[in-house]
Design a protein around this motif. Sequence first.
Motif, PDB file in Angstrom:
ATOM      1  N   MET A 195       0.784  -1.225  -0.023  1.00 43.51           N
ATOM      2  CA  MET A 195       0.004  -0.125  -0.319  1.00 43.51           C
ATOM      3  C   MET A 195       0.430   0.942  -0.342  1.00 43.51           C
ATOM      4  O   MET A 195       0.548   2.036  -0.809  1.00 43.51           O
ATOM      5  N   ILE A 196       1.490   1.391   0.764  1.00 40.01           N
ATOM      6  CA  ILE A 196       2.851   2.480   0.659  1.00 40.01           C
ATOM      7  C   ILE A 196       3.366   2.989  -0.363  1.00 40.01           C
ATOM      8  O   ILE A 196       3.781   4.015  -0.916  1.00 40.01           O
ATOM      9  N   TYR A 197       3.667   1.834  -1.521  1.00 37.33           N
ATOM     10  CA  TYR A 197       4.387   2.020  -2.732  1.00 37.33           C
ATOM     11  C   TYR A 197       3.475   2.210  -3.327  1.00 37.33           C
ATOM     12  O   TYR A 197       3.981   3.232  -4.611  1.00 37.33           O
ATOM     13  N   THR A 198       2.224   1.616  -3.151  1.00 38.88           N
ATOM     14  CA  THR A 198       1.282   1.933  -4.561  1.00 38.88           C
ATOM     15  C   THR A 198       0.933   3.864  -4.116  1.00 38.88           C
ATOM     16  O   THR A 198       0.871   4.220  -5.134  1.00 38.88           O
ATOM     17  N   ALA A 199       0.881   3.705  -2.989  1.00 37.64           N
ATOM     18  CA  ALA A 199       0.084   5.402  -3.299  1.00 37.64           C
ATOM     19  C   ALA A 199       1.358   6.184  -3.215  1.00 37.64           C
ATOM     20  O   ALA A 199       1.156   7.686  -3.762  1.00 37.64           O
ATOM     21  N   ARG A 200       3.204   6.117  -2.837  1.00 39.06           N
ATOM     22  CA  ARG A 200       3.814   6.796  -3.419  1.00 39.06           C
ATOM     23  C   ARG A 200       3.765   6.593  -4.996  1.00 39.06           C
ATOM     24  O   ARG A 200       4.505   7.492  -5.659  1.00 39.06           O
ATOM     25  N   GLY A 201       3.681   5.816  -5.239  1.00 34.05           N
ATOM     26  CA  GLY A 201       3.861   5.611  -7.225  1.00 34.05           C
ATOM     27  C   GLY A 201       2.238   6.253  -7.820  1.00 34.05           C
ATOM     28  O   GLY A 201       2.823   6.518  -8.439  1.00 34.05           O
ATOM     29  N   ASN A 202       1.299   6.871  -7.105  1.00 32.81           N
ATOM     30  CA  ASN A 202       0.103   7.456  -7.777  1.00 32.81           C
ATOM     31  C   ASN A 202       0.147   8.884  -7.528  1.00 32.81           C
ATOM     32  O   ASN A 202      -1.338   9.431  -7.355  1.00 32.81           O
ATOM     33  N   GLY A 203       0.705   9.302  -6.835  1.00 33.35           N
ATOM     34  CA  GLY A 203       1.064  10.555  -6.396  1.00 33.35           C
ATOM     35  C   GLY A 203       0.988  10.921  -4.920  1.00 33.35           C
ATOM     36  O   GLY A 203       1.510  12.209  -4.180  1.00 33.35           O
ATOM     37  N   ALA A 204       1.554  10.147  -4.182  1.00 32.40           N
ATOM     38  CA  ALA A 204       1.545  10.361  -2.870  1.00 32.40           C
ATOM     39  C   ALA A 204       2.991  11.476  -2.564  1.00 32.40           C
ATOM     40  O   ALA A 204       3.899  10.546  -3.227  1.00 32.40           O
ATOM     41  N   ILE A 205       3.059  12.367  -1.619  1.00 31.73           N
ATOM     42  CA  ILE A 205       4.442  12.558  -1.742  1.00 31.73           C
ATOM     43  C   ILE A 205       5.086  12.309  -0.318  1.00 31.73           C
ATOM     44  O   ILE A 205       6.485  12.166   0.269  1.00 31.73           O
ATOM     45  N   GLY A 206       4.473  11.266   0.453  1.00 25.24           N
ATOM     46  CA  GLY A 206       4.773  11.213   1.553  1.00 25.24           C
ATOM     47  C   GLY A 206       3.814   9.167   1.906  1.00 25.24           C
ATOM     48  O   GLY A 206       2.184   9.988   1.953  1.00 25.24           O
ATOM     49  N   ALA A 207       4.199   8.085   2.545  1.00 32.02           N
ATOM     50  CA  ALA A 207       3.296   7.288   3.491  1.00 32.02           C
ATOM     51  C   ALA A 207       4.194   6.587   3.895  1.00 32.02           C
ATOM     52  O   ALA A 207       5.687   6.537   3.603  1.00 32.02           O
ATOM     53  N   LYS A 208       3.264   6.320   5.308  1.00 32.78           N
ATOM     54  CA  LYS A 208       3.750   5.251   6.654  1.00 32.78           C
ATOM     55  C   LYS A 208       2.534   4.714   6.784  1.00 32.78           C
ATOM     56  O   LYS A 208       1.577   4.646   6.915  1.00 32.78           O
ATOM     57  N   ILE A 209       3.920   3.671   7.404  1.00 23.10           N
ATOM     58  CA  ILE A 209       2.223   3.186   7.964  1.00 23.10           C
ATOM     59  C   ILE A 209       1.822   4.350   9.225  1.00 23.10           C
ATOM     60  O   ILE A 209       2.679   5.001  10.120  1.00 23.10           O
ATOM     61  N   THR A 210       0.258   4.240   9.659  1.00 22.78           N
ATOM     62  CA  THR A 210       0.167   4.505  10.949  1.00 22.78           C
ATOM     63  C   THR A 210      -0.506   3.658  11.700  1.00 22.78           C
ATOM     64  O   THR A 210      -1.084   2.839  11.936  1.00 22.78           O
ATOM     65  N   GLY A 211       0.116   3.654  13.325  1.00 24.97           N
ATOM     66  CA  GLY A 211      -0.048   3.295  14.192  1.00 24.97           C
ATOM     67  C   GLY A 211       0.452   1.677  14.455  1.00 24.97           C
ATOM     68  O   GLY A 211       2.063   2.218  13.610  1.00 24.97           O
ATOM     69  N   ALA A 212       0.265   0.582  14.937  1.00 20.28           N
ATOM     70  CA  ALA A 212       1.102  -0.094  15.686  1.00 20.28           C
ATOM     71  C   ALA A 212       1.619  -0.862  14.015  1.00 20.28           C
ATOM     72  O   ALA A 212       2.977  -1.369  14.588  1.00 20.28           O
ATOM     73  N   GLY A 213       0.836  -1.113  12.891  1.00 19.91           N
ATOM     74  CA  GLY A 213       1.770  -1.713  12.047  1.00 19.91           C
ATOM     75  C   GLY A 213       1.110  -3.690  12.496  1.00 19.91           C
ATOM     76  O   GLY A 213       0.618  -3.421  13.338  1.00 19.91           O
ATOM     77  N   GLY A 214       2.211  -4.010  12.051  1.00 22.19           N
ATOM     78  CA  GLY A 214       1.681  -5.668  11.689  1.00 22.19           C
ATOM     79  C   GLY A 214      -0.038  -6.525  10.986  1.00 22.19           C
ATOM     80  O   GLY A 214       0.087  -6.883  11.659  1.00 22.19           O
ATOM     81  N   GLY A 215      -0.128  -5.394  10.419  1.00 26.35           N
ATOM     82  CA  GLY A 215      -1.783  -5.211  10.130  1.00 26.35           C
ATOM     83  C   GLY A 215      -2.111  -3.351  10.081  1.00 26.35           C
ATOM     84  O   GLY A 215      -1.519  -3.085  10.190  1.00 26.35           O
ATOM     85  N   GLY A 216      -3.127  -3.404   9.618  1.00 25.73           N
ATOM     86  CA  GLY A 216      -3.523  -1.948   9.848  1.00 25.73           C
ATOM     87  C   GLY A 216      -3.661  -1.389   8.864  1.00 25.73           C
ATOM     88  O   GLY A 216      -4.353  -1.746   7.610  1.00 25.73           O
TER      89      GLY A 216
END
Length: 321
Positions: free
Chosen positions: A261-282
């Motif tokens: 999801m992070i790389y999909t978002a960046r590849g389609n115009g997001a200037i920054g993307a990261k996990i939000t929350g604890a990770g491991g899913g979500g």
Amino acid sequence: MESVASAPGKTILFGEHAVVYNQPAIAAAVDKRAIVTIKDNPKGVTTFRSDDLGFEAELDTRKKTYKLIKGKPGIIRYVLEILNKWHDEHTPIDVKLSLNIPIGSGLGSSAAVTVATLAALYNYTGFPFNKRVLANEAHKIEQSVQGMASPLDTAVSTFGGLVYLSREKEISKFNTDIKSNFVIGYTNKKGNTGQIVKSVKFLKNKHPRILDSIIKTIGKATDEAKDALMTDNNSKLGELMNINQGLLDSLGINTYELSRMIYTARGNGAIGAKITGAGGGGSILALVPKNAEKVFNALKVEDNALIAKITQKGALAKVRE
């Protein structure tokens, strides 16, 4: 009499995991809300229901037990804890929840429901309160249910806007307005926050010199992000989100789905993307100044997504005669 209250969900912008080790964090209220309505119930029983979640239950608020009529219990534990502690008369009431925050997506649904339910009950019973009292008591409810809870989620749901949690655990709201859209992507795979926090702690104990440095660097990135937010520097904010993601990756909390999801978002115009929350899913959070629909549609191909804005509106409550 009918009492209605609402509270926003939240997203963590910076500071996940590092906040456990006395580093700062930044969270923001998003324009997705929990709305709770409380009114007298002439049927002689206290009920809790939600059409959005597809459940209904009868509650014994004195014994803190419930009879499930349909659906899954989930969020009911928070409502039952509130009514047991604060509904002193235990008179029959009807509690209705409307929710447009996805459950288990890392957007603070439990905090929003807790804050909204408390505010609605305070109004219903005539208990005088201010937002500081509301945030503090909502945090206590979350602690009772979860065993441990950060005060950040309930503070954001109560006060709205952007909230900074300092190294000294002091919460402050800073006055700036982010006009850019965020796109939030979330998977059907849910992470277990408690287990993930323990796994980071295990890694930290195994490699203390390395992990201590990473955690402190996340704290420094959070401070830099606060400056970027205060100066409305979207470019810097996006860069810091990407840097922060690299640091979170090194803590072992990423998954294939989140990374995709992070790389999909960046590849389609997001200037920054990261996990939000604890990770491991979500969930992941993407900063998208332009073409948010493009990022949204790209994420929806394989996962779930929503477009969100930061909202200054915190908890709201009113009484209808």
